[in-house]
Write an enzyme that holds these catalytic residues in place. Structure first.
Site, PDB file in Angstrom:
ATOM      1  N   ASP A   1      -0.420 -10.156 -15.159  1.00  0.00           N
ATOM      2  CA  ASP A   1       0.642 -10.102 -13.760  1.00  0.00           C
ATOM      3  C   ASP A   1       0.893  -8.631 -13.872  1.00  0.00           C
ATOM      4  O   ASP A   1       1.586  -7.948 -14.648  1.00  0.00           O
ATOM      5  CB  ASP A   1       1.716 -11.065 -13.807  1.00  0.00           C
TER       6      ASP A   1
ATOM      7  N   LYS B   1      -1.964   3.996 -15.623  1.00  0.00           N
ATOM      8  CA  LYS B   1      -1.172   4.708 -16.689  1.00  0.00           C
ATOM      9  C   LYS B   1      -1.433   4.250 -17.963  1.00  0.00           C
ATOM     10  O   LYS B   1      -1.752   4.994 -18.861  1.00  0.00           O
ATOM     11  CB  LYS B   1       0.165   5.020 -16.293  1.00  0.00           C
TER      12      LYS B   1
ATOM     13  N   SER C   1      -9.146  -0.393  -2.275  1.00  0.00           N
ATOM     14  CA  SER C   1      -8.213  -0.218  -1.058  1.00  0.00           C
ATOM     15  C   SER C   1      -8.689  -0.973   0.322  1.00  0.00           C
ATOM     16  O   SER C   1      -8.894  -2.226   0.163  1.00  0.00           O
ATOM     17  CB  SER C   1      -8.137   1.542  -0.659  1.00  0.00           C
TER      18      SER C   1
ATOM     19  N   TYR D   1       0.928  -4.181   4.486  1.00  0.00           N
ATOM     20  CA  TYR D   1      -0.165  -4.306   4.043  1.00  0.00           C
ATOM     21  C   TYR D   1      -0.936  -2.850   3.705  1.00  0.00           C
ATOM     22  O   TYR D   1      -1.162  -2.347   2.605  1.00  0.00           O
ATOM     23  CB  TYR D   1      -1.275  -5.171   4.515  1.00  0.00           C
TER      24      TYR D   1
ATOM     25  N   LYS E   1      -1.699   0.260   0.868  1.00  0.00           N
ATOM     26  CA  LYS E   1      -2.970   1.152   0.697  1.00  0.00           C
ATOM     27  C   LYS E   1      -2.833   2.392   0.849  1.00  0.00           C
ATOM     28  O   LYS E   1      -3.441   3.283   0.383  1.00  0.00           O
ATOM     29  CB  LYS E   1      -4.007   0.424   1.520  1.00  0.00           C
TER      30      LYS E   1
ATOM     31  N   THR F   1     -13.718 -12.958   1.522  1.00  0.00           N
ATOM     32  CA  THR F   1     -13.123 -13.356   0.561  1.00  0.00           C
ATOM     33  C   THR F   1     -12.071 -14.375   1.204  1.00  0.00           C
ATOM     34  O   THR F   1     -11.935 -14.818   2.067  1.00  0.00           O
ATOM     35  CB  THR F   1     -12.278 -12.088   0.002  1.00  0.00           C
TER      36      THR F   1
END
Length: 278
Positions: free
Chosen positions: A59, A119, A137, A151, A155, A186
Protein backbone atom coordinates in the site's frame (compact mmCIF):
# COMPACT_ATOMS: atom_id res chain seq x y z
CA UNK A 1 20.36 1.77 -23.45
CA UNK A 2 19.69 -0.41 -20.41
CA UNK A 3 21.14 -3.87 -19.86
CA UNK A 4 19.00 -6.96 -20.28
CA UNK A 5 18.00 -9.09 -17.28
CA UNK A 6 16.76 -6.03 -15.48
CA UNK A 7 15.05 -6.05 -12.12
CA UNK A 8 11.71 -4.26 -11.96
CA UNK A 9 9.72 -3.06 -8.96
CA UNK A 10 6.14 -2.37 -10.04
CA UNK A 11 3.37 -0.92 -7.89
CA UNK A 12 -0.28 -1.62 -8.61
CA UNK A 13 0.62 -4.80 -10.50
CA UNK A 14 -2.67 -6.64 -10.05
CA UNK A 15 -4.42 -5.03 -13.05
CA UNK A 16 -4.16 -2.52 -15.87
CA UNK A 17 -0.81 -1.14 -16.97
CA UNK A 18 0.93 -2.63 -13.95
CA UNK A 19 0.02 -6.17 -14.85
CA UNK A 20 0.82 -5.69 -18.53
CA UNK A 21 4.22 -4.25 -17.63
CA UNK A 22 4.97 -7.32 -15.51
CA UNK A 23 4.17 -9.54 -18.51
CA UNK A 24 6.18 -7.37 -20.91
CA UNK A 25 9.19 -7.40 -18.58
CA UNK A 26 9.01 -11.19 -18.30
CA UNK A 27 8.78 -11.49 -22.09
CA UNK A 28 11.98 -9.44 -22.29
CA UNK A 29 13.76 -11.88 -19.98
CA UNK A 30 13.70 -9.61 -16.93
CA UNK A 31 12.86 -10.26 -13.28
CA UNK A 32 10.04 -8.54 -11.41
CA UNK A 33 8.97 -7.68 -7.90
CA UNK A 34 5.24 -7.29 -8.45
CA UNK A 35 3.38 -5.52 -5.68
CA UNK A 36 -0.22 -4.84 -4.78
CA UNK A 37 -2.28 -4.12 -1.71
CA UNK A 38 -3.61 -7.67 -1.94
CA UNK A 39 -0.65 -9.78 -3.14
CA UNK A 40 -2.79 -12.91 -3.53
CA UNK A 41 -4.13 -11.26 -6.68
CA UNK A 42 -0.64 -11.74 -8.10
CA UNK A 43 -0.40 -15.51 -7.61
CA UNK A 44 -0.87 -16.30 -11.30
CA UNK A 45 2.05 -14.01 -12.14
CA UNK A 46 4.30 -16.13 -9.94
CA UNK A 47 3.30 -19.17 -11.99
CA UNK A 48 3.78 -17.33 -15.28
CA UNK A 49 7.16 -15.97 -14.15
CA UNK A 50 8.69 -19.40 -13.49
CA UNK A 51 11.02 -18.18 -10.79
CA UNK A 52 11.48 -14.66 -12.15
CA UNK A 53 8.60 -13.07 -10.23
CA UNK A 54 8.37 -12.31 -6.55
CA UNK A 55 5.45 -10.54 -4.91
CA UNK A 56 5.05 -8.26 -1.93
CA UNK A 57 2.21 -6.43 -0.22
CA UNK A 58 2.40 -2.73 -0.93
CA UNK A 59 0.00 0.00 0.00
CA UNK A 60 1.89 3.06 -1.23
CA UNK A 61 0.46 5.15 1.62
CA UNK A 62 2.17 2.86 4.17
CA UNK A 63 5.81 3.85 4.69
CA UNK A 64 6.64 0.59 6.45
CA UNK A 65 5.34 -1.46 3.53
CA UNK A 66 7.27 0.72 1.09
CA UNK A 67 10.53 0.15 2.96
CA UNK A 68 9.81 -3.58 3.22
CA UNK A 69 9.03 -3.97 -0.50
CA UNK A 70 12.20 -2.16 -1.53
CA UNK A 71 14.28 -4.17 0.94
CA UNK A 72 12.72 -7.45 -0.25
CA UNK A 73 13.54 -6.57 -3.86
CA UNK A 74 17.19 -6.03 -2.93
CA UNK A 75 17.31 -9.27 -0.94
CA UNK A 76 15.63 -11.33 -3.66
CA UNK A 77 17.27 -9.82 -6.75
CA UNK A 78 20.22 -7.74 -5.58
CA UNK A 79 19.22 -4.46 -7.20
CA UNK A 80 16.43 -2.32 -8.67
CA UNK A 81 16.87 -1.31 -12.29
CA UNK A 82 13.36 -0.10 -13.16
CA UNK A 83 10.81 1.37 -10.77
CA UNK A 84 7.25 1.74 -12.04
CA UNK A 85 4.90 3.98 -10.06
CA UNK A 86 1.54 2.75 -11.32
CA UNK A 87 -0.70 2.46 -8.25
CA UNK A 88 -3.77 4.69 -8.43
CA UNK A 89 -7.40 5.06 -9.39
CA UNK A 90 -9.69 7.45 -11.19
CA UNK A 91 -11.97 10.14 -9.83
CA UNK A 92 -14.83 12.08 -11.36
CA UNK A 93 -16.65 15.11 -10.02
CA UNK A 94 -16.78 18.88 -10.35
CA UNK A 95 -14.44 20.79 -8.05
CA UNK A 96 -17.29 21.97 -5.82
CA UNK A 97 -18.52 18.38 -5.58
CA UNK A 98 -15.20 17.09 -4.24
CA UNK A 99 -15.00 15.99 -0.64
CA UNK A 100 -11.64 17.24 0.62
CA UNK A 101 -10.99 14.02 2.51
CA UNK A 102 -11.46 12.10 -0.75
CA UNK A 103 -9.15 14.50 -2.58
CA UNK A 104 -6.46 14.11 0.06
CA UNK A 105 -6.80 10.32 -0.07
CA UNK A 106 -6.41 10.39 -3.86
CA UNK A 107 -3.32 12.61 -3.62
CA UNK A 108 -1.86 10.32 -0.96
CA UNK A 109 -1.95 7.39 -3.37
CA UNK A 110 -1.27 8.97 -6.73
CA UNK A 111 1.19 11.70 -5.76
CA UNK A 112 2.63 11.31 -2.27
CA UNK A 113 2.70 7.53 -2.58
CA UNK A 114 4.65 7.71 -5.83
CA UNK A 115 7.07 10.19 -4.26
CA UNK A 116 7.58 7.97 -1.22
CA UNK A 117 8.29 4.85 -3.29
CA UNK A 118 10.67 6.83 -5.51
CA UNK A 119 12.57 8.17 -2.50
CA UNK A 120 12.90 4.67 -1.08
CA UNK A 121 14.33 3.24 -4.32
CA UNK A 122 16.67 6.11 -5.18
CA UNK A 123 19.51 5.35 -2.75
CA UNK A 124 19.93 1.93 -4.36
CA UNK A 125 19.82 3.36 -7.88
CA UNK A 126 22.34 6.06 -6.99
CA UNK A 127 24.66 3.48 -5.48
CA UNK A 128 24.58 1.36 -8.65
CA UNK A 129 24.84 4.48 -10.84
CA UNK A 130 21.93 3.63 -13.08
CA UNK A 131 18.26 2.83 -13.43
CA UNK A 132 14.96 4.09 -14.72
CA UNK A 133 11.90 5.50 -12.98
CA UNK A 134 8.65 5.21 -14.91
CA UNK A 135 5.86 7.47 -13.72
CA UNK A 136 2.45 6.36 -14.97
CA UNK A 137 0.76 9.69 -15.53
CA UNK A 138 -1.93 10.42 -18.11
CA UNK A 139 -2.72 12.83 -20.90
CA UNK A 140 -4.52 14.39 -17.92
CA UNK A 141 -1.09 15.29 -16.58
CA UNK A 142 -0.93 18.06 -19.17
CA UNK A 143 -4.55 19.08 -19.64
CA UNK A 144 -7.70 18.91 -17.59
CA UNK A 145 -11.42 18.98 -18.25
CA UNK A 146 -14.66 19.36 -16.28
CA UNK A 147 -15.11 16.49 -13.88
CA UNK A 148 -11.48 15.38 -13.78
CA UNK A 149 -10.05 18.12 -11.57
CA UNK A 150 -9.03 15.79 -8.73
CA UNK A 151 -7.48 13.13 -10.96
CA UNK A 152 -5.64 15.63 -13.14
CA UNK A 153 -4.37 17.61 -10.16
CA UNK A 154 -2.58 14.49 -8.94
CA UNK A 155 -1.09 13.85 -12.38
CA UNK A 156 -0.08 17.51 -12.83
CA UNK A 157 1.71 17.34 -9.47
CA UNK A 158 3.45 14.09 -10.38
CA UNK A 159 4.66 15.49 -13.69
CA UNK A 160 5.97 18.70 -12.12
CA UNK A 161 7.93 16.76 -9.54
CA UNK A 162 9.15 14.28 -12.15
CA UNK A 163 10.63 17.03 -14.34
CA UNK A 164 12.72 18.19 -11.40
CA UNK A 165 13.52 14.59 -10.50
CA UNK A 166 14.78 13.84 -14.01
CA UNK A 167 17.26 16.73 -13.91
CA UNK A 168 18.32 15.90 -10.37
CA UNK A 169 19.14 12.23 -10.94
CA UNK A 170 20.61 12.46 -14.45
CA UNK A 171 24.20 12.79 -13.12
CA UNK A 172 23.80 9.36 -11.53
CA UNK A 173 22.79 7.67 -14.78
CA UNK A 174 19.14 7.41 -13.71
CA UNK A 175 16.43 8.15 -16.27
CA UNK A 176 12.88 9.30 -15.68
CA UNK A 177 10.05 8.57 -18.10
CA UNK A 178 6.63 10.20 -17.70
CA UNK A 179 4.04 8.06 -19.48
CA UNK A 180 0.87 9.85 -20.63
CA UNK A 181 -1.75 7.37 -21.82
CA UNK A 182 -5.08 8.33 -23.29
CA UNK A 183 -8.08 6.03 -22.89
CA UNK A 184 -6.86 2.43 -22.64
CA UNK A 185 -8.82 -0.74 -22.04
CA UNK A 186 -7.90 -1.10 -18.40
CA UNK A 187 -10.31 -0.97 -15.46
CA UNK A 188 -10.26 2.85 -15.47
CA UNK A 189 -13.90 3.88 -15.46
CA UNK A 190 -15.07 0.74 -13.72
CA UNK A 191 -14.96 -0.09 -10.03
CA UNK A 192 -11.62 1.73 -9.64
CA UNK A 193 -13.28 5.08 -10.43
CA UNK A 194 -14.28 7.18 -7.44
CA UNK A 195 -17.41 9.25 -8.04
CA UNK A 196 -18.08 12.39 -6.01
CA UNK A 197 -21.62 13.22 -4.81
CA UNK A 198 -23.63 15.05 -7.46
CA UNK A 199 -24.72 18.69 -7.37
CA UNK A 200 -27.41 18.73 -10.03
CA UNK A 201 -26.53 22.18 -11.39
CA UNK A 202 -23.18 20.84 -12.59
CA UNK A 203 -24.86 18.49 -15.04
CA UNK A 204 -24.44 21.24 -17.64
CA UNK A 205 -20.63 21.04 -17.42
CA UNK A 206 -19.75 17.62 -15.99
CA UNK A 207 -22.75 15.49 -16.93
CA UNK A 208 -21.19 14.36 -20.20
CA UNK A 209 -17.96 13.45 -18.38
CA UNK A 210 -19.83 11.33 -15.85
CA UNK A 211 -21.78 9.61 -18.62
CA UNK A 212 -18.59 8.88 -20.55
CA UNK A 213 -16.95 7.42 -17.45
CA UNK A 214 -19.92 5.16 -16.79
CA UNK A 215 -19.83 3.83 -20.36
CA UNK A 216 -16.11 3.66 -21.06
CA UNK A 217 -14.99 0.48 -19.32
CA UNK A 218 -14.26 -2.09 -22.01
CA UNK A 219 -14.77 0.35 -24.88
CA UNK A 220 -11.53 2.34 -24.75
CA UNK A 221 -9.46 2.31 -27.96
CA UNK A 222 -6.05 1.80 -26.36
CA UNK A 223 -4.42 -1.63 -26.05
CA UNK A 224 -2.52 -1.88 -22.73
CA UNK A 225 -0.38 -4.75 -24.02
CA UNK A 226 0.90 -2.55 -26.85
CA UNK A 227 1.39 0.29 -24.37
CA UNK A 228 3.60 -1.89 -22.18
CA UNK A 229 5.69 -2.91 -25.18
CA UNK A 230 6.06 0.74 -26.19
CA UNK A 231 7.31 1.63 -22.72
CA UNK A 232 9.95 -1.10 -22.91
CA UNK A 233 11.00 0.14 -26.33
CA UNK A 234 11.54 3.62 -24.93
CA UNK A 235 13.57 2.56 -21.91
CA UNK A 236 15.75 0.51 -24.25
CA UNK A 237 16.31 3.58 -26.44
CA UNK A 238 19.63 5.38 -26.47
CA UNK A 239 17.83 8.72 -26.59
CA UNK A 240 14.55 8.41 -24.69
CA UNK A 241 12.11 11.29 -24.21
CA UNK A 242 11.08 12.70 -20.85
CA UNK A 243 7.41 12.26 -21.79
CA UNK A 244 5.76 9.52 -23.81
CA UNK A 245 2.17 10.03 -24.99
CA UNK A 246 0.33 6.79 -25.72
CA UNK A 247 -2.71 6.54 -27.97
CA UNK A 248 -4.08 8.66 -30.80
CA UNK A 249 -6.32 10.54 -28.40
CA UNK A 250 -3.40 11.47 -26.16
CA UNK A 251 -1.29 12.72 -29.06
CA UNK A 252 -4.16 14.75 -30.55
CA UNK A 253 -5.40 16.29 -27.30
CA UNK A 254 -1.95 17.13 -25.95
CA UNK A 255 -0.98 18.72 -29.28
CA UNK A 256 -4.19 20.80 -29.29
CA UNK A 257 -3.55 21.89 -25.72
CA UNK A 258 0.00 22.95 -26.54
CA UNK A 259 -1.36 25.01 -29.44
CA UNK A 260 -3.88 26.70 -27.12
CA UNK A 261 -1.10 27.56 -24.67
CA UNK A 262 1.09 28.90 -27.47
CA UNK A 263 -1.77 31.02 -28.85
CA UNK A 264 -2.60 32.54 -25.46
CA UNK A 265 1.05 33.26 -24.73
CA UNK A 266 1.50 35.02 -28.08
CA UNK A 267 -1.77 36.95 -27.77
CA UNK A 268 -0.87 38.42 -24.39
CA UNK A 269 2.90 38.54 -24.84
CA UNK A 270 3.13 42.35 -24.97
CA UNK A 271 1.24 42.77 -21.70
CA UNK A 272 3.17 39.91 -20.08
CA UNK A 273 6.51 41.50 -20.99
CA UNK A 274 5.43 44.94 -19.75
CA UNK A 275 5.52 43.91 -16.09
CA UNK A 276 9.30 43.90 -15.52
CA UNK A 277 10.96 46.80 -13.71
CA UNK A 278 12.03 49.59 -16.06
Amino acid sequence: MMDTDRVWLITGASAGFGRDLVLAALAAGDRVMATARRPRQLDDLITIGRGRVRTAPLDVTDNAQIAAAVAQTIVEFGRIDVLVNNAGHGSVGAVEELDLADLRALMDVMFFGAVAVTKAALPHMRAQRGGAIIQLSSMGGQLSMPGFGAYCSAKFALEGLSEALAAGVAPFGIRVLIVEPGAFRTEFGGHRMHRSPIIEEYAVSTGSTRAAVDAMDGTQPGDPTKAARAILEVIDSADPPLRLALGNDAVDLIAAHHELLRTDLARWEKLSRSTDLD
